[in-house]
Design a protein around this motif. Structure first.
Motif, PDB file in Angstrom:
ATOM      1  N   THR A 147     -18.403  -2.818 -10.462  1.00 36.30           N
ATOM      2  CA  THR A 147     -17.154  -3.327 -11.044  1.00 36.30           C
ATOM      3  C   THR A 147     -16.031  -3.460 -10.012  1.00 36.30           C
ATOM      4  O   THR A 147     -14.988  -4.028 -10.313  1.00 36.30           O
ATOM      5  N   GLY A 148     -16.223  -2.920  -8.804  1.00 37.75           N
ATOM      6  CA  GLY A 148     -15.181  -3.017  -7.779  1.00 37.75           C
ATOM      7  C   GLY A 148     -14.265  -1.812  -7.728  1.00 37.75           C
ATOM      8  O   GLY A 148     -13.074  -1.946  -7.411  1.00 37.75           O
ATOM      9  N   LYS A 149     -14.804  -0.636  -8.009  1.00 29.32           N
ATOM     10  CA  LYS A 149     -13.976   0.584  -8.001  1.00 29.32           C
ATOM     11  C   LYS A 149     -13.408   0.874  -6.619  1.00 29.32           C
ATOM     12  O   LYS A 149     -12.363   1.501  -6.486  1.00 29.32           O
ATOM     13  N   GLU A 150     -14.095   0.406  -5.565  1.00 27.83           N
ATOM     14  CA  GLU A 150     -13.664   0.726  -4.197  1.00 27.83           C
ATOM     15  C   GLU A 150     -12.339   0.084  -3.814  1.00 27.83           C
ATOM     16  O   GLU A 150     -11.689   0.525  -2.852  1.00 27.83           O
ATOM     17  N   PHE A 151     -11.880  -0.928  -4.552  1.00 27.07           N
ATOM     18  CA  PHE A 151     -10.597  -1.565  -4.232  1.00 27.07           C
ATOM     19  C   PHE A 151      -9.409  -0.675  -4.604  1.00 27.07           C
ATOM     20  O   PHE A 151      -8.362  -0.722  -3.951  1.00 27.07           O
ATOM     21  N   PHE A 152      -9.555   0.143  -5.617  1.00 21.22           N
ATOM     22  CA  PHE A 152      -8.417   0.898  -6.145  1.00 21.22           C
ATOM     23  C   PHE A 152      -7.933   1.996  -5.196  1.00 21.22           C
ATOM     24  O   PHE A 152      -6.718   2.141  -5.011  1.00 21.22           O
ATOM     25  N   PRO A 153      -8.810   2.791  -4.563  1.00 17.60           N
ATOM     26  CA  PRO A 153      -8.296   3.739  -3.567  1.00 17.60           C
ATOM     27  C   PRO A 153      -7.642   3.047  -2.383  1.00 17.60           C
ATOM     28  O   PRO A 153      -6.687   3.581  -1.794  1.00 17.60           O
ATOM     29  N   GLN A 154      -8.108   1.846  -2.026  1.00 24.29           N
ATOM     30  CA  GLN A 154      -7.465   1.097  -0.938  1.00 24.29           C
ATOM     31  C   GLN A 154      -6.046   0.688  -1.324  1.00 24.29           C
ATOM     32  O   GLN A 154      -5.116   0.781  -0.509  1.00 24.29           O
ATOM     33  N   VAL A 155      -5.898   0.235  -2.575  1.00 20.87           N
ATOM     34  CA  VAL A 155      -4.556  -0.132  -3.064  1.00 20.87           C
ATOM     35  C   VAL A 155      -3.648   1.091  -3.076  1.00 20.87           C
ATOM     36  O   VAL A 155      -2.490   1.033  -2.633  1.00 20.87           O
ATOM     37  N   ILE A 156      -4.160   2.215  -3.577  1.00 26.65           N
ATOM     38  CA  ILE A 156      -3.357   3.440  -3.656  1.00 26.65           C
ATOM     39  C   ILE A 156      -2.909   3.889  -2.274  1.00 26.65           C
ATOM     40  O   ILE A 156      -1.742   4.254  -2.062  1.00 26.65           O
ATOM     41  N   HIS A 157      -3.817   3.850  -1.305  1.00 24.04           N
ATOM     42  CA  HIS A 157      -3.460   4.267   0.057  1.00 24.04           C
ATOM     43  C   HIS A 157      -2.445   3.302   0.684  1.00 24.04           C
ATOM     44  O   HIS A 157      -1.471   3.739   1.314  1.00 24.04           O
ATOM     45  N   ALA A 158      -2.669   2.004   0.499  1.00 21.37           N
ATOM     46  CA  ALA A 158      -1.811   1.004   1.142  1.00 21.37           C
ATOM     47  C   ALA A 158      -0.382   1.036   0.627  1.00 21.37           C
ATOM     48  O   ALA A 158       0.551   0.671   1.344  1.00 21.37           O
ATOM     49  N   TYR A 159      -0.171   1.478  -0.611  1.00 20.26           N
ATOM     50  CA  TYR A 159       1.167   1.509  -1.197  1.00 20.26           C
ATOM     51  C   TYR A 159       1.715   2.933  -1.306  1.00 20.26           C
ATOM     52  O   TYR A 159       2.623   3.194  -2.083  1.00 20.26           O
ATOM     53  N   SER A 160       1.153   3.845  -0.499  1.00 17.95           N
ATOM     54  CA  SER A 160       1.619   5.230  -0.487  1.00 17.95           C
ATOM     55  C   SER A 160       2.352   5.523   0.819  1.00 17.95           C
ATOM     56  O   SER A 160       2.346   4.714   1.759  1.00 17.95           O
ATOM     57  N   ALA A 161       2.955   6.706   0.878  1.00 18.80           N
ATOM     58  CA  ALA A 161       3.639   7.120   2.106  1.00 18.80           C
ATOM     59  C   ALA A 161       2.644   7.462   3.212  1.00 18.80           C
ATOM     60  O   ALA A 161       3.029   7.655   4.362  1.00 18.80           O
ATOM     61  N   ARG A 162       1.362   7.533   2.886  1.00 18.33           N
ATOM     62  CA  ARG A 162       0.320   7.873   3.857  1.00 18.33           C
ATOM     63  C   ARG A 162      -0.311   6.638   4.500  1.00 18.33           C
ATOM     64  O   ARG A 162      -1.292   6.757   5.244  1.00 18.33           O
ATOM     65  N   LYS A 163       0.218   5.464   4.228  1.00 14.02           N
ATOM     66  CA  LYS A 163      -0.445   4.224   4.626  1.00 14.02           C
ATOM     67  C   LYS A 163      -0.630   4.068   6.131  1.00 14.02           C
ATOM     68  O   LYS A 163      -1.504   3.314   6.577  1.00 14.02           O
ATOM     69  N   HIS A 164       0.199   4.775   6.947  1.00 10.38           N
ATOM     70  CA  HIS A 164       0.065   4.665   8.407  1.00 10.38           C
ATOM     71  C   HIS A 164      -0.911   5.702   8.965  1.00 10.38           C
ATOM     72  O   HIS A 164      -1.179   5.713  10.168  1.00 10.38           O
TER      73      HIS A 164
END
Length: 400
Positions: free
Chosen positions: A45-62
């Motif tokens: 179903t594409g579950k792997e996209f959601f942790p990427q989105v969460i990381h990219a829009y978090s303060a930990r993205k760098h």
């Protein structure tokens, strides 16, 4: 909607269904926090996209983002992979090594197939989530890490908890914020968009005209169950693009690529031969047990009707012939006045213990007899492919 559109474009997410948008909105809202997230949904179903989105829009993205497939790491090395090990802690540990939780300090770890973790590793993971502390394999020194954990699974973890395969306290730690990814059949409005995108990508990559679906083929595509979800849809689009000479696909052409399973446990054409064998054997065993139960019930019904009608009761040998458990014409002549009780036993010899091969052979022979030797029909009844049935016939030495 602008934010969602930019996210979809950035991560290549196709679809406009309400369920998909809701899941993305939850991911966006939870991203700035450090709360643990559990992403659930069927395989493909594409579950792997959601942790990427969460990381990219978090303060930990760098900081680091590390994705770990827990189901792909052997049980004997999973602790070392996640938490590291010291030199000499086990055979082959020629030097000290950092684990993923140490490497991702300050970042995000995505634990895919978290339901496959062994119980001993679940204890270690729970400690990291509660205190941020861990120890390398072979070390007594406690280390600290600051890691955001996003987990995903296609298993029903509540069933795993009930079966003792997953810790309930770990489940609630991981499931602080749940995100449910919809199955493809729950978002039918996105099926054609995805198919068009996948077929277009193939056309561009291999410099060929893109395929198109006529109205009947599109209706068939959108009405299909898609057990493999987006992954299966992509596979079908790529197959048709590469194999079919015609660029306009009709329903009869599309139907060749949509093999409808006969039941939920039917092995997929994409399964390995080992899984196919396991499922086939299990179905055969289930089926022979049901057939035996039907034989016994029929035998009891016949005896009851004969008793109520005042007819003479058959002798034990005849009784077994009625049930189809022994061939007719056995040794012994039935006595007219013999009384036979259904729950009694009449054992003249010690029966040989049936093996799994015996059960499979009997079930295959019955199916072939019922269909006058037609393998295709027998295979359909036994929930296996015709090729598998042919192989089983050879393995079990069945004479047709």
């Amino acid at each position: 909607m602008t934010d969602l559109l930019s996210i979809k474009q950035r991560f290549g997410i196709i679809g406009n269904s309400e369920l998909l948008n809701r899941a993305l909105e939850v991911a966006l809202r939870v991203a700035p926090t450090d709360l643990s997230v559990l992403v659930t949904g069927e395989s493909g179903t594409g579950k792997e996209f959601f942790p990427q989105v969460i990381h990219a829009y978090s303060a930990r993205k760098h900081n680091k983002y590390i994705a770990v497939n827990c189901g792909a790491i052997p049980e004997g090395t999973i602790d070392s992979e996640l938490f590291g090990h010291e030199k000499g802690s086990f055979t082959g540990a020629t030097e000290a090594r950092k684990g993923y939780f140490e490497e991702a300090d300050g970042g995000t770890i995505f634990l895919d197939e978290v339901g496959e973790l062994p119980l001993s590793t679940q204890v270690r993971l729970l400690r990291v989530l509660q205190t941020g502390e861990f120890m390398r394999v072979g070390s007594a020194r406690v280390q600290k890490t600051d890691v955001r954990v996003v987990a995903a699974t296609n298993n029903n973890l509540m069933q795993s908890i009930a079966a003792g395969r997953f810790r309930e306290d770990l489940f609630y730690r991981l499931n602080t914020v749940p995100i449910s990814v919809p199955a493809l059949r729950e978002r039918p409005e996105d099926i054609y968009l995805l198919f068009r995108k996948f077929s277009s990508d193939v056309a561009v990559q291999y410099r060929m005209p893109a395929i198109k679906l006529d109205a009947s083929a599109r209706a068939m595509l959108e009405g299909y169950s898609w057990r493999g979800n987006v992954r299966q849809l992509k596979n079908v689009a790529e197959q048709i693009s590469a194999i079919e000479e015609a660029r306009e696909i009709t329903a009869p052409i599309l139907a060749r690529y949509l093999v409808e399973p006969q039941m939920s446990s039917q092995p997929s054409v994409l399964n390995s031969a080992r899984m196919d064998d396991m499922d086939t054997e299990r179905e055969l065993l289930y089926k022979v047990l049901f057939d035996m139960r039907s034989d016994i019930n029929e035998m009891k019904r016949l005896l009851f009707e004969m008793r109520m009608g005042g007819m003479p009761m058959p002798a034990p040998q005849e009784h077994r012939e009625l049930a189809g458990l022994l061939p007719a014409g056995g040794v012994g002549t039935p006595a007219v006045n013999d009384v036979y009780y259904v729950d009694s036993e009449d054992v003249t010899e010690v029966p040989r213990e049936l093996t799994k091969a015996d059960v499979q052979r009997e079930q295959i022979v019955r199916a072939l007899r019922r269909h006058n030797g037609r393998r295709k029909d027998a295979a359909a009844e036994l929930f296996m492919s015709e090729r598998t049935l042919y192989r089983k016939i050879k393995e079990l030495g069945i004479e047709e």
